[in-house]
Write an enzyme that holds these catalytic residues in place. Structure first.
Site, PDB file in Angstrom:
ATOM      1  N   LYS A 184       0.768  -1.298   0.016  1.00  0.00           N
ATOM      2  CA  LYS A 184      -0.067  -0.051   0.062  1.00  0.00           C
ATOM      3  C   LYS A 184       0.914   1.073  -0.008  1.00  0.00           C
ATOM      4  CE  LYS A 184      -1.910   3.188   1.923  1.00  0.00           C
ATOM      5  NZ  LYS A 184      -1.846   4.436   1.756  1.00  0.00           N
ATOM      6  N   GLU A 225       9.118   1.163  11.212  1.00  0.00           N
ATOM      7  CA  GLU A 225      10.289   2.161  11.020  1.00  0.00           C
ATOM      8  C   GLU A 225       9.845   3.488  11.210  1.00  0.00           C
ATOM      9  OE1 GLU A 225      13.274   1.499  11.052  1.00  0.00           O
ATOM     10  OE2 GLU A 225      13.369  -0.697  10.328  1.00  0.00           O
ATOM     11  N   CYS A 282      13.544  10.662   7.874  1.00  0.00           N
ATOM     12  CA  CYS A 282      13.262  10.393   9.293  1.00  0.00           C
ATOM     13  C   CYS A 282      14.404  10.459  10.247  1.00  0.00           C
ATOM     14  CB  CYS A 282      12.837   8.705   9.537  1.00  0.00           C
ATOM     15  SG  CYS A 282      14.038   7.498   8.479  1.00  0.00           S
TER      16      CYS A 282
END
Ligand code: NAP
Ligand code: MG
Length: 486
Positions: free
Chosen positions: A179, A255, A289
């Site tokens: 997705k 994550e 991130c």
């Protein structure tokens, strides 16, 4: 010239299909907000179809399950060949849909070919142990693929995230339903087409584009999905971990985000530290991130460092990501741009000193000036929450002991960095900082061989490295009688 958009439908059972509802959604260019394409909007019904296809492809008698592990590796290497053949197109498409600048797309997307081959090489090296057990027995372990995996992708580095998750799952022998993020659905579809071209049997890889609240939720609740791997926000990561326990017990790899500290000691070489600190937070418009979003500078060099950092930020070239000389492009969409601008306003309100930047650039596209705040303190929102934008927050500290405690005083624990010429300082910091990745005199240096993931709320499990396939495997112990006399 805009890259050709070849695929906008769902990819289920190696076929391109419309969403069952017939709905589509728009994906827009971060550069000017224009609609790039209308993409099929999959929801629960399409997730059900994709999971059914993936489940069928995982049956013990399926082509995929009966395939020799080396052949699986060969197909994944064939995919690497096709990826390398099309890499310029893929980099262009990534840049077009995501706003990634050409410099980064060339480096990250082109560099990923190496990562594909690394993971492909693991396919035929999955092996168990033989075990000494008590009594007249002989035990061995089998490592077997966990089953259908739901892989939920973020929008910040869509190709790399697709490859990390899909390649690892396939190397382990699993089947997948992907997705992609609503903002960046296009490259996942292009990669699915390449996997089919490489010879991945039908049903092994399925891609359902659509929204998190519908397609994502259906995937994380589906009783026939054995594992979820997710990269994105902590908030959604927590929802996913809860969902994973509702209808069955899914294995979960997460994550998530960070508020990574980067420490500059007063013995550091500032000619190296200043550009690395800037790269650490401004690269990819701050949408990484592991961004160095808490920059701690020792008080003895604070003013000198801030001056150099501001000069550096002012020199960053912002603009159209297709221009090869541009270093910073647009934020991914209007919502994210406004979120970042909101944090900047909050920083000003809470008393941080705006040294440069702070504003949107122009009125077309989602560009923000490289922004530097000085006099940032630990209690300010900009020092606590993930901004995911080009905002450098500079804090001051006195001692190593103090900065280690302040670095760890957060629920995040993804990455950390330190610039110093003292080996003991580097070793002490690396030992005591609560982070899954630590950089010394460098930042953002990553490789497919190195495990990647976070402590605390920054995640669960690791991707990359020799053990990256483990979360996609179950260990089975087989014990048989082995009488001493015969
Ligand atoms: P997000 O909401 O966490 O989305 C990541 C993925 O999860 C997308 O595919 C999303 O679908 C899907 N999703 C959303 N809600 C879901 C749910 N309830 N169940 C299952 N799947 C769901 O991230 P975002 O909204 O794009 O960005 C928000 C913040 O997340 C950023 O500001 C940044 O702080 C952080 N972030 C972190 C990373 C990272 O690398 N760790 C990457 C991206 C963003 P839709 O896209 O369709 O909503
Ligand atoms: Mg979202």
């Amino acid at each position: 010239m805009a890259p050709e958009i070849k695929y906008t439908k769902l990819f289920i059972n190696n076929e391109w299909v419309d969403a069952k509802s017939g709905k589509t959604f728009e994906t827009r260019s971060p550069h000017n907000g224009a609609v790039i394409a209308k993409v099929a909007e999959g929801d629960k019904a399409d997730i059900d179809a994709a999971v059914a296809a993936a489940r069928c492809a995982f049956h013990r008698n399926s082509e995929w399950r009966l395939m020799d592990a080396s052949e699986r590796g060969r197909i994944l290497n064939k995919f690497a060949d096709l990826y390398e053949r099309d890499v310029q197109y893929l980099a262009q498409l990534e840049s077009y849909d995501n706003g990634m600048v050409t410099q980064m797309a060339q480096m990250a997307v082109a560099g990923a070919g190496k990562s594909i081959r690394y993971i492909a090489s693991l396919a035929d090296k999955i092996q168990g142990d033989t075990l000494p057990v008590d009594g007249d027995g002989f035990s061995y372990t089998l490592k077997q693929p966990v089953g259908v995996c739901g892989l939920i992708l973020p929008w910040n580095v869509p190709i790399l995230m697709f490859l990390n998750k899909v390649m690892t799952a396939l190397a382990a022998g699993c089947t997948v339903v992907v997705k992609p993020a609503e903002q960046t659905p296009l490259t996942a579809l292009a990669l699915a087409a390449l996997l089919a071209e490489a010879g991945v049997p039908k049903g092994v890889v399925n891609v359902v584009t659509g929204y998190g609240e519908t397609a994502g939720v259906a995937l994380t609740h589906h009783p026939h999905v054995a594992k979820i791997s997710f990269t994105g926000s902590v908030q959604v990561g927590k929802l996913i971990q809860q969902a994973a326990g509702v209808n069955n017990l899914k294995r979960v790899t997460l994550e998530l985000g960070g508020k990574s500290p980067l420490i500059i000691m007063d013995d550091a070489d500032l000619n190296i530290a200043v550009p690395f600190a800037a790269h650490g937070v401004f690269a990819h418009q701050g949408q990484i991130c592991v961004a160095a979003s808490r920059l701690f500078v020792q008080s003895t060099i604070y003013d000198k460092f801030v001056e150099a950092a501001v000069k550096h930020a002012k020199g960053i070239k912002v603009g159209d990501p297709t221009d090869a000389s541009v270093q910073q492009g647009p934020q991914v969409d209007e919502e994210m741009m406004n979120k970042v601008l909101g944090y900047i306003e909050q920083g000003k309100r809470e008393g941080a000193k705006l040294m440069t930047g702070g504003k949107r650039i122009g009125s077309s596209g989602y560009y923000i000036e490289p922004t530097v705040f000085a006099n940032v303190t630990d209690d300010m929102t900009i020092a606590k929450e993930e901004i995911f934008g080009p905002v450098q927050n500079i804090l001051s500290f006195d001692t190593l002991e103090e900065v280690i405690d302040r670095s760890n005083d957060t629920s995040f624990g993804l990455a950390a960095g330190i610039f110093t010429t003292n080996i003991n300082t580097a070793l002490q910091f690396s030992k005591h900082v609560e982070a899954g990745i630590v950089w010394v005199n460098t930042y953002l240096q990553m490789g497919c061989q190195a495990p990647f993931g976070g402590f605390k709320d920054s995640g669960l499990g690791r991707e990359n490295g020799l053990h990256s396939v483990d979360p996609y495997l179950e260990v089975k112990t087989v014990t048989m009688a082995l009488p001493k006399k015969f």
